[in-house]
Design an enzyme around this catalytic site. Sequence first.
Site, PDB file in Angstrom:
ATOM      1  N   PRO A  18       0.455  -1.306   0.292  1.00 12.99           N
ATOM      2  CA  PRO A  18       0.187  -0.236  -0.125  1.00 12.99           C
ATOM      3  C   PRO A  18       1.194   1.473  -0.218  1.00 12.99           C
ATOM      4  O   PRO A  18       1.378   0.838   0.928  1.00 12.99           O
ATOM      5  CB  PRO A  18      -0.728  -0.155   1.226  1.00 12.99           C
ATOM      6  CG  PRO A  18      -0.981  -1.446   1.902  1.00 12.99           C
ATOM      7  CD  PRO A  18       0.534  -2.274   1.280  1.00 12.99           C
ATOM      8  N   ASN A  19       0.226   1.869  -0.767  1.00 15.06           N
ATOM      9  CA  ASN A  19       1.130   3.070  -0.570  1.00 15.06           C
ATOM     10  C   ASN A  19       2.114   3.488  -1.642  1.00 15.06           C
ATOM     11  O   ASN A  19       2.831   4.693  -2.020  1.00 15.06           O
ATOM     12  CB  ASN A  19       0.809   4.032   1.030  1.00 15.06           C
ATOM     13  CG  ASN A  19       0.181   4.229   0.755  1.00 15.06           C
ATOM     14  OD1 ASN A  19      -1.189   5.111   0.396  1.00 15.06           O
ATOM     15  ND2 ASN A  19      -0.371   3.700   2.240  1.00 15.06           N
TER      16      ASN A  19
ATOM     17  N   ARG B  45       5.134  10.956  -2.511  1.00 15.22           N
ATOM     18  CA  ARG B  45       4.613  10.939  -0.546  1.00 15.22           C
ATOM     19  C   ARG B  45       5.931  10.516  -0.131  1.00 15.22           C
ATOM     20  O   ARG B  45       7.315  10.101  -0.408  1.00 15.22           O
ATOM     21  CB  ARG B  45       4.460   9.023  -0.975  1.00 15.22           C
ATOM     22  CG  ARG B  45       3.851   8.650   0.555  1.00 15.22           C
ATOM     23  CD  ARG B  45       4.404   7.364   0.281  1.00 15.22           C
ATOM     24  NE  ARG B  45       4.068   6.726   1.916  1.00 15.22           N
ATOM     25  CZ  ARG B  45       4.024   5.673   2.441  1.00 15.22           C
ATOM     26  NH1 ARG B  45       4.608   4.517   1.190  1.00 15.22           N
ATOM     27  NH2 ARG B  45       3.700   5.299   3.486  1.00 15.22           N
TER      28      ARG B  45
ATOM     29  N   TYR C 171      11.406   9.140   2.016  1.00 17.89           N
ATOM     30  CA  TYR C 171      10.676   7.394   0.597  1.00 17.89           C
ATOM     31  C   TYR C 171      12.092   8.174  -0.502  1.00 17.89           C
ATOM     32  O   TYR C 171      12.193   7.216  -0.931  1.00 17.89           O
ATOM     33  CB  TYR C 171      10.056   7.172   1.206  1.00 17.89           C
ATOM     34  CG  TYR C 171       8.423   6.916   2.580  1.00 17.89           C
ATOM     35  CD1 TYR C 171       9.057   5.713   2.349  1.00 17.89           C
ATOM     36  CD2 TYR C 171       7.723   7.476   2.151  1.00 17.89           C
ATOM     37  CE1 TYR C 171       9.274   5.209   4.150  1.00 17.89           C
ATOM     38  CE2 TYR C 171       7.148   7.237   3.303  1.00 17.89           C
ATOM     39  CZ  TYR C 171       7.417   6.077   3.964  1.00 17.89           C
ATOM     40  OH  TYR C 171       6.694   5.419   4.950  1.00 17.89           O
TER      41      TYR C 171
ATOM     42  N   ASN D 106       8.310  -5.434  -0.178  1.00 13.73           N
ATOM     43  CA  ASN D 106       8.196  -4.196   0.253  1.00 13.73           C
ATOM     44  C   ASN D 106       6.357  -4.145   0.744  1.00 13.73           C
ATOM     45  O   ASN D 106       5.796  -3.741  -0.577  1.00 13.73           O
ATOM     46  CB  ASN D 106       8.327  -3.134  -0.191  1.00 13.73           C
ATOM     47  CG  ASN D 106       8.800  -1.743   1.141  1.00 13.73           C
ATOM     48  OD1 ASN D 106       7.819  -2.030   1.556  1.00 13.73           O
ATOM     49  ND2 ASN D 106       8.983  -0.525   0.465  1.00 13.73           N
TER      50      ASN D 106
ATOM     51  N   ALA E 100       2.913  -0.712   5.102  1.00 12.93           N
ATOM     52  CA  ALA E 100       2.396  -0.395   6.417  1.00 12.93           C
ATOM     53  C   ALA E 100       1.555  -1.853   6.934  1.00 12.93           C
ATOM     54  O   ALA E 100       1.624  -2.230   7.558  1.00 12.93           O
ATOM     55  CB  ALA E 100       1.402   0.696   6.160  1.00 12.93           C
TER      56      ALA E 100
ATOM     57  N   GLU F  40      12.895  -8.885   3.227  1.00 12.36           N
ATOM     58  CA  GLU F  40      11.781  -7.649   2.976  1.00 12.36           C
ATOM     59  C   GLU F  40      13.062  -6.917   2.794  1.00 12.36           C
ATOM     60  O   GLU F  40      13.874  -7.027   3.341  1.00 12.36           O
ATOM     61  CB  GLU F  40      11.891  -8.294   4.441  1.00 12.36           C
ATOM     62  CG  GLU F  40      10.852  -7.101   5.378  1.00 12.36           C
ATOM     63  CD  GLU F  40      11.073  -6.720   6.661  1.00 12.36           C
ATOM     64  OE1 GLU F  40      11.260  -7.638   7.182  1.00 12.36           O
ATOM     65  OE2 GLU F  40       9.735  -6.409   7.416  1.00 12.36           O
TER      66      GLU F  40
ATOM     67  N   HIS G 133      12.186  -2.477   3.234  1.00 15.15           N
ATOM     68  CA  HIS G 133      12.082  -1.322   3.801  1.00 15.15           C
ATOM     69  C   HIS G 133      12.838   0.762   3.290  1.00 15.15           C
ATOM     70  O   HIS G 133      13.813   0.189   3.536  1.00 15.15           O
ATOM     71  CB  HIS G 133      11.219  -0.948   4.577  1.00 15.15           C
ATOM     72  CG  HIS G 133      10.467  -2.149   5.314  1.00 15.15           C
ATOM     73  ND1 HIS G 133       9.404  -2.134   4.911  1.00 15.15           N
ATOM     74  CD2 HIS G 133      10.811  -3.545   6.314  1.00 15.15           C
ATOM     75  CE1 HIS G 133       8.683  -3.607   5.489  1.00 15.15           C
ATOM     76  NE2 HIS G 133       9.679  -3.233   6.572  1.00 15.15           N
TER      77      HIS G 133
ATOM     78  N   ARG H 190      11.597   4.566  13.940  1.00 12.09           N
ATOM     79  CA  ARG H 190      10.374   5.705  13.358  1.00 12.09           C
ATOM     80  C   ARG H 190       9.313   5.661  14.467  1.00 12.09           C
ATOM     81  O   ARG H 190       9.585   5.113  15.550  1.00 12.09           O
ATOM     82  CB  ARG H 190       9.831   5.538  11.935  1.00 12.09           C
ATOM     83  CG  ARG H 190      10.162   5.875  11.115  1.00 12.09           C
ATOM     84  CD  ARG H 190       9.974   5.237   9.506  1.00 12.09           C
ATOM     85  NE  ARG H 190       9.023   6.791   8.672  1.00 12.09           N
ATOM     86  CZ  ARG H 190       8.607   5.910   8.530  1.00 12.09           C
ATOM     87  NH1 ARG H 190       8.383   5.731   7.276  1.00 12.09           N
ATOM     88  NH2 ARG H 190       7.314   7.598   8.324  1.00 12.09           N
TER      89      ARG H 190
HETATM   90  C1  DQA Z   1       7.674   1.484   4.897  1.00  8.75           C
HETATM   91  C2  DQA Z   1       7.667   1.720   5.841  1.00  8.75           C
HETATM   92  C3  DQA Z   1       6.377   1.324   6.315  1.00  8.75           C
HETATM   93  O1  DQA Z   1       6.846   1.342   7.532  1.00  8.75           O
HETATM   94  C4  DQA Z   1       5.524   2.030   5.606  1.00  8.75           C
HETATM   95  O2  DQA Z   1       3.958   1.576   6.491  1.00  8.75           O
HETATM   96  C5  DQA Z   1       5.382   2.387   4.113  1.00  8.75           C
HETATM   97  C6  DQA Z   1       6.572   2.365   3.487  1.00  8.75           C
HETATM   98  C7  DQA Z   1       9.555   1.807   3.624  1.00  8.75           C
HETATM   99  O3  DQA Z   1      10.087   0.899   2.913  1.00  8.75           O
HETATM  100  O4  DQA Z   1       9.542   2.345   4.306  1.00  8.75           O
HETATM  101  O5  DQA Z   1       4.469   2.255   3.843  1.00  8.75           O
HETATM  102  O6  DQA Z   1       7.534   0.148   3.788  1.00  8.75           O
END
Ligand code: DQA
Length: 146
Positions: free
Chosen positions: A13-14, A21, A26, A78, A81, A102, A104, A111
């Site tokens: 998501p996102n 964003r 990021y 990735n 959330a 994994e 990020h 954070r």
């Molecule tokens: C994320 C870290 C997550 O906590 C966050 O919700 C994201 C992006 C990252 O790539 O840093 O959507 O996965």
Amino acid sequence: MATLPTIFVLNGPNLNLLGTREPEVYGSDTLDDIAGQLEDRGRELGVAIDMRQSNHEGHLIDWLHEAQAKGAKAVILNAGALTHTSIALHDAVKAISVPVFEVHLSNPCARESFRHHSFVSPVARGTITGLGALGYQLALDAAARL
Ligand code: DQA
């Protein structure tokens, strides 16, 4: 010609909003930029990249199953959330034998406290955090070599 081993790169998501964003968190690369970087590196490593993004948990789960069914060499995940909330994703990673890396962009442990727990980490082959888009490339190098 023999088909290249495929590495799935699954984004949750996102992450479709990367570039605009919270760039201070990021970075400024878009997901398409990252896909391009991975395709370039994939050519050097002799692997094919299958890059996807969804805002829906079930799509990510289906794609993990598909990675297994299609004999993918590895998955780079990735989960956004969903990393911090999804037991279903944990179970899906655990259910497949394809190694899952994994990634990020940010370092969730540096954070908010609600980002400190990952349901993916305990079942991942390895985890790379906090290195921005470079983390995807390092995961790809690892996935291709391990
Ligand atoms: C994320 C870290 C997550 O906590 C966050 O919700 C994201 C992006 C990252 O790539 O840093 O959507 O996965």
